[in-house]
Design a protein around this motif. Sequence first.
Motif, PDB file in Angstrom:
ATOM      1  N   MET A  83     -27.664   3.498  38.977  1.00  0.00           N
ATOM      2  CA  MET A  83     -27.882   4.283  37.763  1.00  0.00           C
ATOM      3  C   MET A  83     -26.531   4.787  37.249  1.00  0.00           C
ATOM      4  O   MET A  83     -25.701   5.252  38.011  1.00  0.00           O
ATOM      5  N   ALA A  84     -26.342   4.697  35.965  1.00  0.00           N
ATOM      6  CA  ALA A  84     -25.074   5.110  35.355  1.00  0.00           C
ATOM      7  C   ALA A  84     -24.922   6.634  35.399  1.00  0.00           C
ATOM      8  O   ALA A  84     -25.894   7.376  35.318  1.00  0.00           O
ATOM      9  N   ASP A  85     -23.698   7.086  35.511  1.00  0.00           N
ATOM     10  CA  ASP A  85     -23.375   8.511  35.462  1.00  0.00           C
ATOM     11  C   ASP A  85     -23.185   8.896  33.994  1.00  0.00           C
ATOM     12  O   ASP A  85     -22.066   8.911  33.490  1.00  0.00           O
ATOM     13  N   TRP A  86     -24.284   9.189  33.307  1.00  0.00           N
ATOM     14  CA  TRP A  86     -24.225   9.431  31.865  1.00  0.00           C
ATOM     15  C   TRP A  86     -23.458  10.678  31.512  1.00  0.00           C
ATOM     16  O   TRP A  86     -22.775  10.727  30.487  1.00  0.00           O
ATOM     17  N   ARG A  87     -23.529  11.709  32.345  1.00  0.00           N
ATOM     18  CA  ARG A  87     -22.741  12.914  32.046  1.00  0.00           C
ATOM     19  C   ARG A  87     -21.255  12.584  32.077  1.00  0.00           C
ATOM     20  O   ARG A  87     -20.484  13.052  31.242  1.00  0.00           O
ATOM     21  N   GLY A  88     -20.847  11.762  33.043  1.00  0.00           N
ATOM     22  CA  GLY A  88     -19.445  11.352  33.129  1.00  0.00           C
ATOM     23  C   GLY A  88     -19.033  10.470  31.962  1.00  0.00           C
ATOM     24  O   GLY A  88     -17.943  10.620  31.401  1.00  0.00           O
ATOM     25  N   ILE A  89     -19.905   9.541  31.587  1.00  0.00           N
ATOM     26  CA  ILE A  89     -19.615   8.646  30.457  1.00  0.00           C
ATOM     27  C   ILE A  89     -19.450   9.451  29.174  1.00  0.00           C
ATOM     28  O   ILE A  89     -18.472   9.277  28.441  1.00  0.00           O
ATOM     29  N   VAL A  90     -20.397  10.339  28.913  1.00  0.00           N
ATOM     30  CA  VAL A  90     -20.318  11.163  27.701  1.00  0.00           C
ATOM     31  C   VAL A  90     -19.061  12.029  27.739  1.00  0.00           C
ATOM     32  O   VAL A  90     -18.328  12.126  26.758  1.00  0.00           O
TER      33      VAL A  90
END
Length: 72
Positions: A1-8
């Motif tokens: 699962m992608a780390d969306w908080r990190g990506i954003v």
Amino acid sequence: MADWRGIVGRNVRRLRQSAGLTQEQLAFDASIDLTYVGGIERGRRNPSLLVMVRIAEALKVEPQALLDRDNG
């Protein structure tokens, strides 16, 4: 699962710096708290969709630019 908080967070920081804005300027332009911007950029805060839209508008980009995995 992608780390969306990190990506954003990484995208917000990259786009903010590209726009020549400080965290304080971005916070003011997006009408959010300065510490919240820092938390988003560090990947520790989970911004709502409406906050992401306000950040995107302040950065003069489309909201999907904050979710770009290729640059995140």
